[in-house]
Design a protein around this motif. Structure first.
Motif, PDB file in Angstrom:
ATOM      1  N   ALA A 122       1.402   8.248   4.733  1.00 47.61           N
ATOM      2  CA  ALA A 122       0.137   8.413   4.015  1.00 47.61           C
ATOM      3  C   ALA A 122      -0.207   7.174   3.183  1.00 47.61           C
ATOM      4  O   ALA A 122      -1.207   7.159   2.474  1.00 47.61           O
ATOM      5  N   ARG A 123       0.661   6.152   3.263  1.00 49.19           N
ATOM      6  CA  ARG A 123       0.490   4.886   2.542  1.00 49.19           C
ATOM      7  C   ARG A 123       0.531   5.038   1.028  1.00 49.19           C
ATOM      8  O   ARG A 123      -0.048   4.228   0.299  1.00 49.19           O
ATOM      9  N   LEU A 124       1.184   6.088   0.567  1.00 48.31           N
ATOM     10  CA  LEU A 124       1.377   6.237  -0.874  1.00 48.31           C
ATOM     11  C   LEU A 124       2.551   5.395  -1.347  1.00 48.31           C
ATOM     12  O   LEU A 124       2.621   5.040  -2.529  1.00 48.31           O
ATOM     13  N   VAL A 125       3.475   5.084  -0.438  1.00 51.56           N
ATOM     14  CA  VAL A 125       4.592   4.189  -0.747  1.00 51.56           C
ATOM     15  C   VAL A 125       4.732   3.155   0.365  1.00 51.56           C
ATOM     16  O   VAL A 125       4.267   3.366   1.487  1.00 51.56           O
ATOM     17  N   LYS A 126       5.372   2.051   0.027  1.00 52.57           N
ATOM     18  CA  LYS A 126       5.706   1.014   0.996  1.00 52.57           C
ATOM     19  C   LYS A 126       7.212   0.804   0.941  1.00 52.57           C
ATOM     20  O   LYS A 126       7.812   0.863  -0.130  1.00 52.57           O
ATOM     21  N   LEU A 136       5.264   1.639  -4.862  1.00 49.22           N
ATOM     22  CA  LEU A 136       4.027   2.389  -4.677  1.00 49.22           C
ATOM     23  C   LEU A 136       3.074   1.634  -3.769  1.00 49.22           C
ATOM     24  O   LEU A 136       3.031   0.406  -3.793  1.00 49.22           O
ATOM     25  N   GLY A 137       2.293   2.369  -3.024  1.00 47.48           N
ATOM     26  CA  GLY A 137       1.299   1.780  -2.135  1.00 47.48           C
ATOM     27  C   GLY A 137       0.035   1.359  -2.856  1.00 47.48           C
ATOM     28  O   GLY A 137      -0.806   0.674  -2.287  1.00 47.48           O
ATOM     29  N   ASP A 138      -0.112   1.762  -4.104  1.00 47.01           N
ATOM     30  CA  ASP A 138      -1.294   1.450  -4.910  1.00 47.01           C
ATOM     31  C   ASP A 138      -0.874   1.504  -6.374  1.00 47.01           C
ATOM     32  O   ASP A 138       0.267   1.838  -6.699  1.00 47.01           O
ATOM     33  N   GLU A 139      -1.786   1.188  -7.247  1.00 43.58           N
ATOM     34  CA  GLU A 139      -1.512   1.264  -8.686  1.00 43.58           C
ATOM     35  C   GLU A 139      -1.265   2.718  -9.089  1.00 43.58           C
ATOM     36  O   GLU A 139      -1.908   3.634  -8.539  1.00 43.58           O
ATOM     37  N   PRO A 140      -0.368   2.962 -10.060  1.00 42.25           N
ATOM     38  CA  PRO A 140      -0.098   4.340 -10.499  1.00 42.25           C
ATOM     39  C   PRO A 140      -1.351   5.079 -10.967  1.00 42.25           C
ATOM     40  O   PRO A 140      -1.445   6.295 -10.795  1.00 42.25           O
ATOM     41  N   ALA A 141      -2.305   4.368 -11.514  1.00 40.52           N
ATOM     42  CA  ALA A 141      -3.542   5.002 -11.991  1.00 40.52           C
ATOM     43  C   ALA A 141      -4.429   5.469 -10.840  1.00 40.52           C
ATOM     44  O   ALA A 141      -5.339   6.275 -11.043  1.00 40.52           O
ATOM     45  N   ASN A 142      -4.161   4.975  -9.613  1.00 43.95           N
ATOM     46  CA  ASN A 142      -4.995   5.316  -8.465  1.00 43.95           C
ATOM     47  C   ASN A 142      -4.394   6.396  -7.571  1.00 43.95           C
ATOM     48  O   ASN A 142      -5.010   6.780  -6.582  1.00 43.95           O
ATOM     49  N   ILE A 143      -3.197   6.855  -7.893  1.00 42.39           N
ATOM     50  CA  ILE A 143      -2.547   7.901  -7.096  1.00 42.39           C
ATOM     51  C   ILE A 143      -2.446   9.153  -7.948  1.00 42.39           C
ATOM     52  O   ILE A 143      -1.913   9.114  -9.058  1.00 42.39           O
TER      53      ILE A 143
END
Length: 138
Positions: A52-56, A67-74
């Motif tokens: 789901a691209r939440l992690v790499k 994380l796949g994105d900034e913590p504020a965006n997940i």
């Protein structure tokens, strides 16, 4: 809706990654040891989060996960949906009594609102230092 260990442990993984965000990859082994969880079980949970691209994943001797994105965006809702499926306490049927149907819809919407408005940044900041401050007496 009952959140299973998949959702709970998945949130644990993601909160740990959020707490370590910007500091390099975190291994599942370290998360498993910190929280006294099965590393093998966490490995099963990380795959759908990665898909789901939440992690790499980062390979190598000092590899692990970020994380796949900034913590504020997940959001916690993003994580729960990946691991648990749609958020709904019951299946709302069209032929159900209108009062009950409205109740189930209101409950579903309230749960969605909480999950979709709680970010990993929020969860990581809640756990910083607060775990040790609670004292429970029975």
């Amino acid at each position: 809706m009952k959140i299973s260990t998949k959702g709970r442990y998945g949130l644990t993984i993601m909160i740990e990654l959020a707490k370590n965000h910007g500091q390099g990859p975190t291994s599942l082994k370290s998360i498993a040891q910190t929280h006294n969880l099965s590393e093998h079980y966490l490995e099963q949970l990380i795959a759908p989060l990665r898909n789901a691209r939440l992690v790499k994943s980062i390979r190598g001797a000092y590899g692990g996960y970020i994380l796949g994105d900034e913590p504020a965006n997940i959001t916690s809702g993003d994580i729960i949906r990946v691991l648990e499926g749609p958020i709904s306490p019951v299946e709302v049927l069209e032929d159900e009594e209108p009062a009950k149907r409205q109740l189930w819809i209101r409950i579903r919407d309230a749960v969605k609102d909480v999950l979709d408005n709680t970010t990993l940044e929020d969860l990581a900041s809640y756990t910083d230092g607060e775990q040790e401050s609670y004292m429970f007496y029975i």
